[in-house]
Design a protein around this motif. Structure first.
Motif, mmCIF file in Angstrom:
data_model
loop_
_atom_site.group_PDB
_atom_site.id
_atom_site.type_symbol
_atom_site.label_atom_id
_atom_site.label_comp_id
_atom_site.label_asym_id
_atom_site.label_seq_id
_atom_site.Cartn_x
_atom_site.Cartn_y
_atom_site.Cartn_z
ATOM 1 N N PHE A 114 24.034 139.259 42.231
ATOM 2 C CA PHE A 114 23.005 138.727 41.352
ATOM 3 C C PHE A 114 23.336 137.306 40.899
ATOM 4 N N PHE A 115 24.560 137.121 40.405
ATOM 5 C CA PHE A 115 24.864 135.845 39.771
ATOM 6 C C PHE A 115 25.070 134.717 40.767
ATOM 7 N N SER A 116 25.604 135.012 41.936
ATOM 8 C CA SER A 116 25.787 133.896 42.875
ATOM 9 C C SER A 116 24.424 133.413 43.355
ATOM 10 N N ARG A 117 23.394 134.229 43.193
ATOM 11 C CA ARG A 117 22.068 133.840 43.639
ATOM 12 C C ARG A 117 21.279 133.150 42.537
ATOM 13 N N TYR A 118 21.348 133.720 41.325
ATOM 14 C CA TYR A 118 20.448 133.230 40.288
ATOM 15 C C TYR A 118 21.115 132.404 39.185
ATOM 16 N N LEU A 119 22.370 132.707 38.886
ATOM 17 C CA LEU A 119 22.981 132.022 37.740
ATOM 18 C C LEU A 119 24.378 131.566 38.118
ATOM 19 N N SER A 120 24.468 130.763 39.199
ATOM 20 C CA SER A 120 25.786 130.520 39.766
ATOM 21 C C SER A 120 26.685 129.711 38.830
ATOM 22 N N ALA A 121 26.102 129.054 37.827
ATOM 23 C CA ALA A 121 26.942 128.294 36.899
ATOM 24 C C ALA A 121 27.924 129.226 36.188
ATOM 25 N N LEU A 122 27.504 130.479 35.998
ATOM 26 C CA LEU A 122 28.380 131.422 35.288
ATOM 27 C C LEU A 122 29.549 131.884 36.147
ATOM 28 N N THR A 123 29.425 131.751 37.480
ATOM 29 C CA THR A 123 30.480 132.296 38.326
ATOM 30 C C THR A 123 31.777 131.501 38.234
ATOM 31 N N VAL A 124 31.734 130.308 37.644
ATOM 32 C CA VAL A 124 32.990 129.570 37.496
ATOM 33 C C VAL A 124 33.572 129.750 36.100
ATOM 34 N N THR A 125 32.997 130.639 35.307
ATOM 35 C CA THR A 125 33.547 130.909 33.980
ATOM 36 C C THR A 125 33.992 132.366 33.913
ATOM 37 N N PRO A 126 34.856 132.681 32.961
ATOM 38 C CA PRO A 126 35.269 134.080 32.812
ATOM 39 C C PRO A 126 34.170 134.971 32.232
ATOM 40 N N TRP A 127 32.994 134.414 31.978
ATOM 41 C CA TRP A 127 31.931 135.234 31.383
ATOM 42 C C TRP A 127 31.579 136.425 32.242
ATOM 43 N N LEU A 128 31.669 136.252 33.561
ATOM 44 C CA LEU A 128 31.313 137.365 34.435
ATOM 45 C C LEU A 128 32.222 138.568 34.200
#
Lengths: 542, 343
Positions: free
Chosen positions: A405-419
């Motif tokens: 989901f996130f690499s497609r729609y909200l990729s900015a979050l994938t570089v933070t520990p939020w995931l």
């Protein structure tokens, strides 16, 4: 005027019908306030996200990938996963039920102490347990050096892997049997005895059948855990669905293979979950409200000391060994200077992620618990199920769904520990929900009514009456989430931004390099933190 | 509400706020720092970066993980690159990333020092150190004459249960298989993998496991990158190991030599510092350091090789251009899976 009204009537009817359907069908006549709905709906959607996204992704995988994975991977993985689950379940049931029987029904020396001591292996994360077994029994382990050859094959072996997992999974069966054994009615047994059965016959024909549902549920809990475990299985180089999904996710650009494997694992998990829920429904064998007589203790006689020796041995493997070995290597590690500023960085990362997951879980549990207990109908139940399902789902599955989901729609979050925080929130919200529900169940809905009759809005009722009263329960749930997140390995490994190391990640990577002295201090911290919430877990089982 | 729970609630609030601040500060693409994705062991990279920081005053942030994983990450982030440089332990993955179009050429004039076979045609990545795929063995358990003399001998049933290889996901392994494909063709490669697996090798997560297993005598030999053999020689215990450079006969494939190297990310947050890092690492001095820290072999012929190592040129090398490996990278994984070598 009249004409205009007539013109809009069909819409009004539809609207009325929809509203009616919403209120009567979905909420059984009591729809919640918009505010509550606004709080709970996003939670429900987020909870369903990992599962939904894996299904979507797998569905879109092309036919060639499906046939390749189904033919080449599934048969072997199915056999390896299921044989491991079966072996650990059987061994765990024998160990767990046997120990529960010993501490409840016999005159085992020190049985009051053993009762809770024997539940302690539950606090040891199986990957730490596996690491201790590698250090002691592994091909370069202490015992191997002593004997000149390994005592038993540990790596890539069904026997070794199931042995290790058994020592850390038996408490599931132990606790549930313990709980059930204490509720077996003494009256029934007495009646059976007065009909002329011997004590042995009573045990076999009255007590054992009464325990059957507990054994079923305990066994399924163990099986559910085994199919979801990543750390121990991967450290022991045994391949199951979970480890295979992990390696496919990390080593490939095309992740549809991982998604397909995940779908099969989800089906396995749901089957086990369904059986578990069904076995729980048949739980109430014993009449609770009758006067409980003290159960007759079985005198072990000359078997007393052998029984004690076995108990001590199991305790040593499940608790003594991990704490002893990790303690020893921690001292060694500290001497070599493992406690440097980087180590404190790992602690900070761990505490931050765990603290945030716990805080968000506590906040989210509040409206959900309230909705569930104050409103009826399919909607609240659906919400609860969407949340609870994630408790049984393996961490890799949740991580994989989030990656899709996130690499497609909200990729900015994938570089933070939020995931990681989101994954742990999804995975462990059920824990805080459970302890929140337990404390809200004790509050009468009259309190709400009293508040409202005094002129409070529903929001005020929630924040000023309900919230303070259930806070202790929510806090306890938060503590559980904190520790679970601290221990969490697979989702953290898959979702962490490069370079973001937590204590669990360090244990994993240092152990892989064979630097036990560097892995041990982190493992020891996790172990210590894990023992604390066991108090709550045990209370729940009483 | 008790005092205790207020305190706890406050504590959690502080945690959330503090975490949010730290997370967004540290992981939000800071232009002050050079961000390096590294698929190499941290201990090997850290000393060089420390020296780089000291000489240039540029701060670096080293983010380590598996090279394949980080490579895929670079591709996924390509619309908003987060890293400046990529240190990889394998040419195949660097070439794969190049073909996905996420790299930018290295401008350093020192690039010419590296032999052309060890760098990308367009200069977007360059090897910094070499590693040969060798068979490392324990002479107490097996004599040199009994050892397989070719990679293809690993399929021989006489070596049943005697050796170790890494997981299929290991980048060095994938590139090696890709090279074998290039030499022998797909069918022969699948057959080779099947036969090797039929020999029931121990399959490990990485090469560190293999060198320890061989050193301790758990297996007779294992397929490793040569510097793992060099590292084991320097261990205080279990260091009685030797190595075979396979396929040395004229009609044979030769030893597959892979490189670890640097690739520069296109449109990264800090492009100038990234170029400086490449220029710094390409200097002979630093390449010498690589051979000292990680015990790899230098790519530049002038650099002296320690006596425990065989320099490039003193053994027969497989004639497979590294810049053709990326083409078959993902494909090779599928071929390995097809042959039953899946994890």
């Amino acid at each position: 005027m009249n004409k205009a009204e007539n013109k809009y009537q069909p819409f009004a009817a539809i609207r009325r019908g929809m509203l009616n359907w919403w209120r009567e069908r979905l909420w059984h006549g009591r729809s919640p306030s918009t505010f509550l709905l606004f709080l709970t709906l996003p939670i429900g959607l987020l909870m369903a996200l990992p599962l939904a996204y894996i299904l979507i992704y797998a569905w879109r995988g092309d036919a060639a990938t499906w046939t390749r994975v189904l033919n080449q991977r599934i048969p072997a993985l199915l056999w390896q996963t299921m044989s491991l689950a079966a072996a650990v379940t059987i061994a765990g049931l024998i160990l767990g039920a046997g120990l529960a029987f010993l501490v409840v029904r016999t005159d085992l020396p020190g049985r009051r102490w053993w009762r809770w001591l024997l539940a302690l292996p539950l606090a040891v994360p199986p990957y730490v347990g596996a690491l201790t077994f590698i250090i002691v029994f592994g091909p370069r382990g202490w015992i191997t050096e002593l004997l000149g050859r390994p005592l038993f094959p540990l790596y890539e072996s069904l026997f070794g892997t199931s042995l290790v997992l058994t020592f850390f999974c038996y408490p599931y069966a132990y606790l549930i049997t313990l709980f059930s054994l204490r509720r077996v009615s003494g009256n029934l047994e007495e009646a059976a005895r007065s009909c002329g059965l011997s004590l042995k016959q009573v045990m076999l024909r009255v007590t054992l059948p009464a325990l059957r549902p507990a054994l079923g549920a305990g066994g399924l809990l163990i099986a559910l855990y085994v199919v979801s475990d990543f750390g121990a299985v991967a450290m022991l180089r045994y391949n199951t669905f979970v480890s295979s999904i992990y390696y496919q996710t990390t080593g490939r650009f095309d992740r549809s293979g991982a998604a397909i494997l995940a779908v099969v694992l989800i089906i396995i998990t749901f089957t086990l979950l369904y059986l578990e829920v069904r076995s729980r429904k048949r739980f109430n064998y014993a009449p609770e409200h009758t006067v409980q007589r003290n159960l007759q203790l079985i005198h072990l006689g000359r078997w007393r000391w052998p029984a004690l020796a076995v108990t001590i041995l199991i305790f040593l493997f499940g608790v003594g060994l991990p704490f002893g070995v990790m303690g020893y290597w921690s001292i060694e590690g500290i001497r070599q200077g493992a406690l440097d500023s980087r180590f404190f960085g790992y602690i900070l990362n761990s505490v931050l992620v765990a603290g945030m997951a716990a805080a968000i879980c506590m906040l989210a549990a509040l409206p959900v618990v309230y909705l569930r207990s104050r409103h009826a109908g399919p909607m609240p139940r659906m919400l609860e199920q969407a949340i609870m399902i994630n408790y049984a789902l393996p961490g890799v599955i949740i991580a994989l769904g989030l990656i899709f989901f996130f690499s497609r729609y909200l990729s900015a979050l994938t570089v933070t520990p939020w995931l990681i925080v989101i994954a742990c929130f999804i995975r462990f919200l059920p824990q805080s929900l459970r302890s929140g529900s337990a404390s809200l169940a004790q509050l009468s809905p009259r309190i709400d009514e009293a508040g409202q009759s005094l002129g409070m809005s529903p929001r005020q009722v929630l924040w000023r009456l309900i919230f303070p009263l259930i806070l202790p329960g929510i806090m306890a749930g938060g503590a559980l989430v904190f520790v679970s997140t601290l221990k969490e390995l697979p989702a953290t490994l898959l979702l962490r931004p490069p370079g973001f190391d937590t204590l669990a990640v360090r244990v994993w990577s240092e152990a892989h390099e064979g630097f036990y002295a560097r892995a041990a201090p982190a493992a020891m911290l996790i172990l210590t933190a894990s023992v604390l919430p066991l108090k709550y877990l045990l209370r729940e089982e009483k | 509400m008790t005092k205790n729970s207020i305190f706890l609630a406050a504590l959690f609030l502080v945690l959330v706020l503090g975490g949010a601040i730290i997370f967004s500060r540290n992981y939000g693409g800071d232009a002050q720092e050079l961000i390096i994705y590294s698929g190499r062991n941290e201990d090997f990279v850290r000393p060089l970066l420390d020296k780089f920081e000291e000489e240039t005053g540029i701060r670096t942030r080293l983010l380590s993980g598996s090279a394949a994983n980080l490579g895929h990450r670079l591709v996924e982030e390509s619309h908003r690159p987060q890293a400046d440089a990529f240190l990889a332990n394998d040419a195949g993955i660097m070439e794969f990333v190049r073909r996905e179009g996420v790299l930018t050429p290295i401008t350093s004039d020192r690039l010419e020092d590296i032999p052309a076979e060890f760098r990308a045609e367009d200069g977007t990545w360059s090897g910094l150190s070499g590693r040969a795929r060798v068979l490392m063995y324990n002479p107490e358990l097996i004599d040199a004459e009994e050892m397989p003399q070719s990679i293809f001998d690993l399929a021989d049933p006489q070596y049943h249960d005697q050796f170790a290889i890494t997981r299929s996901g290991n980048a060095s392994m994938v590139s090696h298989i890709a090279a074998i494909r290039n030499y022998a063709g797909d069918e022969a490669t699948v057959e080779l993998i099947r036969d090797i697996l039929a020999n029931n090798p121990a399959i490990t997560r990485g090469h560190s496991d293999i060198r320890r297993m061989v050193g301790a005598g758990e297996v007779k030999f294992g397929l490793v990158n040569n510097y793992y053999y060099h590292l084991q020689l320097h261990e205080p215990r279990h260091n009685q190991v030797a190595a075979i450079y396979p396929d040395q006969e004229p009609e044979q494939m030769g030893v597959f030599v892979n490189v670890a190297g640097i690739a520069l990310v296109d449109d990264g947050p800090n492009p100038e510092a990234a170029q400086q890092l490449a220029h710094f690492l390409l200097a002979q001095e630093q390449q010498k350091m690589f051979t000292e820290v990680s015990k790899e072999i230098p790519l530049i012929y002038e650099i002296e090789v320690p006596d425990y190592a065989l320099p490039i040129g003193e053994f027969r090398q497989a004639e497979i251009p590294l810049n053709e490996l990326g083409e078959v990278w993902d494909d090779t994984l599928e071929l390995m899976e097809q042959a039953g070598y899946a994890e």
